[in-house]
Design an enzyme around this catalytic site. Sequence first.
Site, PDB file in Angstrom:
ATOM      1  N   ASP A  12     -17.044  45.263 130.641  1.00  0.00           N
ATOM      2  CA  ASP A  12     -17.792  46.498 130.398  1.00  0.00           C
ATOM      3  C   ASP A  12     -17.406  47.183 129.092  1.00  0.00           C
ATOM      4  O   ASP A  12     -17.452  48.411 128.985  1.00  0.00           O
ATOM      5  CB  ASP A  12     -17.617  47.476 131.579  1.00  0.00           C
ATOM      6  CG  ASP A  12     -18.008  46.835 132.893  1.00  0.00           C
ATOM      7  OD1 ASP A  12     -18.966  46.050 132.884  1.00  0.00           O
ATOM      8  OD2 ASP A  12     -17.351  47.120 133.918  1.00  0.00           O
ATOM      9  N   LYS A  15     -20.450  44.815 125.481  1.00  0.00           N
ATOM     10  CA  LYS A  15     -20.901  43.545 124.892  1.00  0.00           C
ATOM     11  C   LYS A  15     -22.422  43.539 124.730  1.00  0.00           C
ATOM     12  O   LYS A  15     -22.955  43.073 123.728  1.00  0.00           O
ATOM     13  CB  LYS A  15     -20.458  42.361 125.790  1.00  0.00           C
ATOM     14  CG  LYS A  15     -18.938  42.247 125.922  1.00  0.00           C
ATOM     15  CD  LYS A  15     -18.534  41.138 126.880  1.00  0.00           C
ATOM     16  CE  LYS A  15     -18.828  41.424 128.331  1.00  0.00           C
ATOM     17  NZ  LYS A  15     -18.058  42.540 128.914  1.00  0.00           N
ATOM     18  N   GLY A  39     -22.969  42.892 134.031  1.00  0.00           N
ATOM     19  CA  GLY A  39     -23.988  43.926 133.865  1.00  0.00           C
ATOM     20  C   GLY A  39     -23.899  44.385 132.425  1.00  0.00           C
ATOM     21  O   GLY A  39     -22.929  45.035 132.036  1.00  0.00           O
ATOM     22  N   HIS A  40     -24.848  43.975 131.611  1.00  0.00           N
ATOM     23  CA  HIS A  40     -24.824  44.294 130.179  1.00  0.00           C
ATOM     24  C   HIS A  40     -25.939  45.283 129.879  1.00  0.00           C
ATOM     25  O   HIS A  40     -27.119  44.971 130.042  1.00  0.00           O
ATOM     26  CB  HIS A  40     -24.989  43.018 129.349  1.00  0.00           C
ATOM     27  CG  HIS A  40     -23.854  42.039 129.539  1.00  0.00           C
ATOM     28  ND1 HIS A  40     -23.807  40.813 128.945  1.00  0.00           N
ATOM     29  CD2 HIS A  40     -22.714  42.136 130.261  1.00  0.00           C
ATOM     30  CE1 HIS A  40     -22.689  40.195 129.295  1.00  0.00           C
ATOM     31  NE2 HIS A  40     -22.013  40.981 130.098  1.00  0.00           N
ATOM     32  N   GLN A 227     -17.874  39.145 131.355  1.00  0.00           N
ATOM     33  CA  GLN A 227     -16.512  39.483 131.772  1.00  0.00           C
ATOM     34  C   GLN A 227     -15.618  39.619 130.531  1.00  0.00           C
ATOM     35  O   GLN A 227     -16.123  40.041 129.501  1.00  0.00           O
ATOM     36  CB  GLN A 227     -15.965  38.458 132.788  1.00  0.00           C
ATOM     37  CG  GLN A 227     -16.635  38.559 134.150  1.00  0.00           C
ATOM     38  CD  GLN A 227     -17.949  37.819 134.228  1.00  0.00           C
ATOM     39  OE1 GLN A 227     -18.032  36.657 133.900  1.00  0.00           O
ATOM     40  NE2 GLN A 227     -18.990  38.492 134.663  1.00  0.00           N
ATOM     41  N   THR A 304     -22.605  46.976 140.216  1.00  0.00           N
ATOM     42  CA  THR A 304     -22.345  47.392 141.592  1.00  0.00           C
ATOM     43  C   THR A 304     -22.322  48.907 141.755  1.00  0.00           C
ATOM     44  O   THR A 304     -22.236  49.397 142.885  1.00  0.00           O
ATOM     45  CB  THR A 304     -20.985  46.833 142.076  1.00  0.00           C
ATOM     46  OG1 THR A 304     -19.968  47.315 141.191  1.00  0.00           O
ATOM     47  CG2 THR A 304     -20.972  45.319 142.064  1.00  0.00           C
ATOM     48  N   ARG A 306     -19.936  50.796 141.249  1.00  0.00           N
ATOM     49  CA  ARG A 306     -18.600  51.286 141.620  1.00  0.00           C
ATOM     50  C   ARG A 306     -17.992  52.100 140.478  1.00  0.00           C
ATOM     51  O   ARG A 306     -18.185  51.759 139.301  1.00  0.00           O
ATOM     52  CB  ARG A 306     -17.659  50.103 141.916  1.00  0.00           C
ATOM     53  CG  ARG A 306     -17.980  49.373 143.196  1.00  0.00           C
ATOM     54  CD  ARG A 306     -17.034  48.203 143.414  1.00  0.00           C
ATOM     55  NE  ARG A 306     -17.263  47.130 142.459  1.00  0.00           N
ATOM     56  CZ  ARG A 306     -16.519  46.024 142.379  1.00  0.00           C
ATOM     57  NH1 ARG A 306     -15.484  45.875 143.196  1.00  0.00           N
ATOM     58  NH2 ARG A 306     -16.791  45.100 141.503  1.00  0.00           N
ATOM     59  N   SER A 416     -18.490  51.815 117.434  1.00  0.00           N
ATOM     60  CA  SER A 416     -19.671  52.329 118.118  1.00  0.00           C
ATOM     61  C   SER A 416     -19.409  53.759 118.591  1.00  0.00           C
ATOM     62  O   SER A 416     -18.366  54.061 119.170  1.00  0.00           O
ATOM     63  CB  SER A 416     -19.974  51.401 119.299  1.00  0.00           C
ATOM     64  OG  SER A 416     -20.950  51.958 120.114  1.00  0.00           O
TER      65      SER A 416
HETATM   66  P1  GDP Z   1     -20.823  45.184 128.935  1.00  0.00           P
HETATM   67  O1  GDP Z   1     -20.738  44.668 130.331  1.00  0.00           O
HETATM   68  O2  GDP Z   1     -19.636  44.801 128.111  1.00  0.00           O
HETATM   69  O3  GDP Z   1     -22.115  44.829 128.247  1.00  0.00           O
HETATM   70  O4  GDP Z   1     -20.797  46.770 129.043  1.00  0.00           O
HETATM   71  P2  GDP Z   1     -21.625  47.687 130.108  1.00  0.00           P
HETATM   72  O5  GDP Z   1     -23.038  47.713 129.698  1.00  0.00           O
HETATM   73  O6  GDP Z   1     -21.301  47.284 131.499  1.00  0.00           O
HETATM   74  O7  GDP Z   1     -20.914  49.079 129.898  1.00  0.00           O
HETATM   75  C1  GDP Z   1     -20.898  49.721 128.654  1.00  0.00           C
HETATM   76  C2  GDP Z   1     -21.594  51.088 128.800  1.00  0.00           C
HETATM   77  O8  GDP Z   1     -21.268  51.891 127.709  1.00  0.00           O
HETATM   78  C3  GDP Z   1     -23.110  50.988 128.803  1.00  0.00           C
HETATM   79  O9  GDP Z   1     -23.609  51.996 129.642  1.00  0.00           O
HETATM   80  C4  GDP Z   1     -23.480  51.272 127.344  1.00  0.00           C
HETATM   81  O10 GDP Z   1     -24.775  51.830 127.211  1.00  0.00           O
HETATM   82  C5  GDP Z   1     -22.424  52.279 126.974  1.00  0.00           C
HETATM   83  N1  GDP Z   1     -22.000  52.273 125.573  1.00  0.00           N
HETATM   84  C6  GDP Z   1     -21.840  51.223 124.727  1.00  0.00           C
HETATM   85  N2  GDP Z   1     -21.323  51.627 123.559  1.00  0.00           N
HETATM   86  C7  GDP Z   1     -21.140  52.964 123.668  1.00  0.00           C
HETATM   87  C8  GDP Z   1     -20.588  53.961 122.792  1.00  0.00           C
HETATM   88  O11 GDP Z   1     -20.142  53.690 121.688  1.00  0.00           O
HETATM   89  N3  GDP Z   1     -20.539  55.238 123.271  1.00  0.00           N
HETATM   90  C9  GDP Z   1     -20.999  55.577 124.500  1.00  0.00           C
HETATM   91  N4  GDP Z   1     -20.916  56.844 124.881  1.00  0.00           N
HETATM   92  N5  GDP Z   1     -21.516  54.667 125.344  1.00  0.00           N
HETATM   93  C10 GDP Z   1     -21.577  53.377 124.938  1.00  0.00           C
HETATM   94  P1  IMO Z   2     -19.352  42.372 132.435  1.00  0.00           P
HETATM   95  O1  IMO Z   2     -19.917  41.086 131.856  1.00  0.00           O
HETATM   96  C1  IMO Z   2     -16.283  44.250 134.879  1.00  0.00           C
HETATM   97  C2  IMO Z   2     -14.637  41.836 138.154  1.00  0.00           C
HETATM   98  C3  IMO Z   2     -14.912  42.300 139.562  1.00  0.00           C
HETATM   99  C4  IMO Z   2     -13.653  41.820 140.244  1.00  0.00           C
HETATM  100  C5  IMO Z   2     -13.388  40.489 139.547  1.00  0.00           C
HETATM  101  C6  IMO Z   2     -13.885  39.264 140.304  1.00  0.00           C
HETATM  102  O2  IMO Z   2     -20.381  43.383 132.750  1.00  0.00           O
HETATM  103  O3  IMO Z   2     -18.234  42.870 131.595  1.00  0.00           O
HETATM  104  P2  IMO Z   2     -16.314  38.285 140.747  1.00  0.00           P
HETATM  105  O4  IMO Z   2     -17.500  38.875 141.427  1.00  0.00           O
HETATM  106  O5  IMO Z   2     -16.541  37.872 139.346  1.00  0.00           O
HETATM  107  O6  IMO Z   2     -15.678  37.185 141.561  1.00  0.00           O
HETATM  108  O7  IMO Z   2     -15.225  39.479 140.726  1.00  0.00           O
HETATM  109  O8  IMO Z   2     -14.030  40.562 138.300  1.00  0.00           O
HETATM  110  N1  IMO Z   2     -15.840  41.652 137.315  1.00  0.00           N
HETATM  111  C7  IMO Z   2     -16.211  42.484 136.332  1.00  0.00           C
HETATM  112  N2  IMO Z   2     -15.686  43.660 135.931  1.00  0.00           N
HETATM  113  N3  IMO Z   2     -17.333  43.722 134.214  1.00  0.00           N
HETATM  114  C8  IMO Z   2     -17.856  42.529 134.585  1.00  0.00           C
HETATM  115  O9  IMO Z   2     -18.801  41.902 133.857  1.00  0.00           O
HETATM  116  C9  IMO Z   2     -17.316  41.873 135.715  1.00  0.00           C
HETATM  117  N4  IMO Z   2     -17.609  40.733 136.362  1.00  0.00           N
HETATM  118  C10 IMO Z   2     -16.686  40.597 137.322  1.00  0.00           C
HETATM  119  O10 IMO Z   2     -15.048  43.700 139.609  1.00  0.00           O
HETATM  120  O11 IMO Z   2     -12.575  42.681 139.963  1.00  0.00           O
HETATM  121 MG    MG Z   3     -20.801  45.351 132.284  1.00  0.00          MG
END
Ligand code: GDP
Ligand code: IMO
Ligand code: MG
Length: 440
Positions: A12, A15, A39-40, A227, A304, A306, A416
């Site tokens: 998270d 990416k 979840g991207h 991840q 999820t 969470r 960012s």
């Molecule tokens: P990923 O799984 O690595 O793609 O990241 P996620 O999408 O799960 O979580 C990143 C969250 O941060 C998303 O809701 C993005 O929209 C948000 N985000 C990304 N870059 C920035 C930033 O520079 N500032 C803020 N406030 N939010 C950001």
């Molecule tokens: P992105 O790509 C954050 C975590 C789960 C759990 C562990 C194992 O959005 O960064 P799994 O269901 O893969 O067997 O769970 O890994 N986990 C993540 N945490 N971002 C993710 O993906 C994750 N994908 C799995 O919360 O701790």
């Molecule tokens: Mg994510």
Amino acid sequence: MNLAIIGTQWGDEGKGKIVDLLASNFDIVARYQGGHNAGHTVIIRKDGEDQKFVLHLIPSGITHPASTCVIGNGVVIDPRALLAEIADLKTQGIEVTHKNLLISNRAHLILPYHVALDRRVESHRGNNAVGTTMRGIGPAYEDKMARRGLRAGDLTNVDLLLEKLSRNTKQANNLLTHLGGEPIDENQLLVDGKHWAEMIAPHITDTTYYLNNAAQAGKSILLEGAQATMLDIDHGTYPFVTSSNSTIGGACTGAGVPPSMIETTIGVIKAYTTRVGGGPFPTELHDELGEAIRAKGREYGASTGRPRRCGWFDAVIARYAVMVNGLSALALTKLDVLDDLEEIKICVGYRINGKETDQIPYDAGELEAAEPIYEIWPGWQASTQGIANFDDLPAKAKNYLERLAEISGAPFAFISTGPERNETIIDKELLEKFGLRLSI
Ligand code: GDP
Ligand code: IMO
Ligand code: MG
């Protein structure tokens, strides 16, 4: 020019935002590991309004009409999740076709019994639960390694598919009932299997040849990691990890491309740290400050929902990620989330059982016992939100960033300052040194 984007912490990091930002410069965007545990989030501002896309299985390049997206052999695919995501994208105006989404015939399938097993196994772990996303990821990779998995290619031969589904469901049901779970309805699964085959088969191809031929023909590939380094099955905080290699090696095995083809690797890293699920997290904040960061950073799981655990930037982890992945540069995200803080801490090492170290111990229990050693930096207490020029940042934010880059061992190619594409400081000179001439 091919580029890999990798998570450096526990996921998270943003990416999705970075991949989306870069995607228009690449012909192909490919996922190589993980599944819909990812979840991207991609935010696109159009006509003064934000449109939000949360991609789980489909690469974050899908919103770009000119990109071809690839789901590589290292990904595990739940057909239900894939079809739901395609349907969701359609309601958001994105048409996913067999032209803009290619799926490896070697990618393994997540089937309903994997999801049921994920739940049963987690509940048996009790206090040691991994806190998985309950998407069946671990059990599907188990079947892959046990050489009994079903692959996407099986969806192109329905008779064989039904035979394999029937056999594997019987085996899985034995295990499920042994673990106190409800068996899966085999007949229903066979009906669903036929439907999935019909819907998904047009996307399925040999993406290994596709990617290598495309690269030979001069096309560029952006490899999108899911991840992150600390969730990697080998290099992360085992057993509190996911079941694939989310570090750079996974890009080669999971896309079928040689290491020599990936010229540049950029690690995405938050200005602080978050983690979802169980496992050690030395810099975790258990107080109101942690809650304030969660609220400001909207740190709730994109898959999820969470709440994410929040804590300070951990330079031990940053250096480890730079080392294991050979990162050329970092993309630092969410700087703006720290705007209000009076002081900001950076973890520079750990004290474990009275001994100081700047390395991550292999044992999760030892990392759990690690006491962070902090440097304290003054906060800038001014808004950085949306700033797109480094020079416009407050001096104290610049100092913090310079220290982070220095102590992490890699320069920042991106900083960012908000979720949208244009809320990004880009070091174009640095990117050009890597041969990346971006039009952003
Ligand atoms: P990923 O799984 O690595 O793609 O990241 P996620 O999408 O799960 O979580 C990143 C969250 O941060 C998303 O809701 C993005 O929209 C948000 N985000 C990304 N870059 C920035 C930033 O520079 N500032 C803020 N406030 N939010 C950001
Ligand atoms: P992105 O790509 C954050 C975590 C789960 C759990 C562990 C194992 O959005 O960064 P799994 O269901 O893969 O067997 O769970 O890994 N986990 C993540 N945490 N971002 C993710 O993906 C994750 N994908 C799995 O919360 O701790
Ligand atoms: Mg994510």
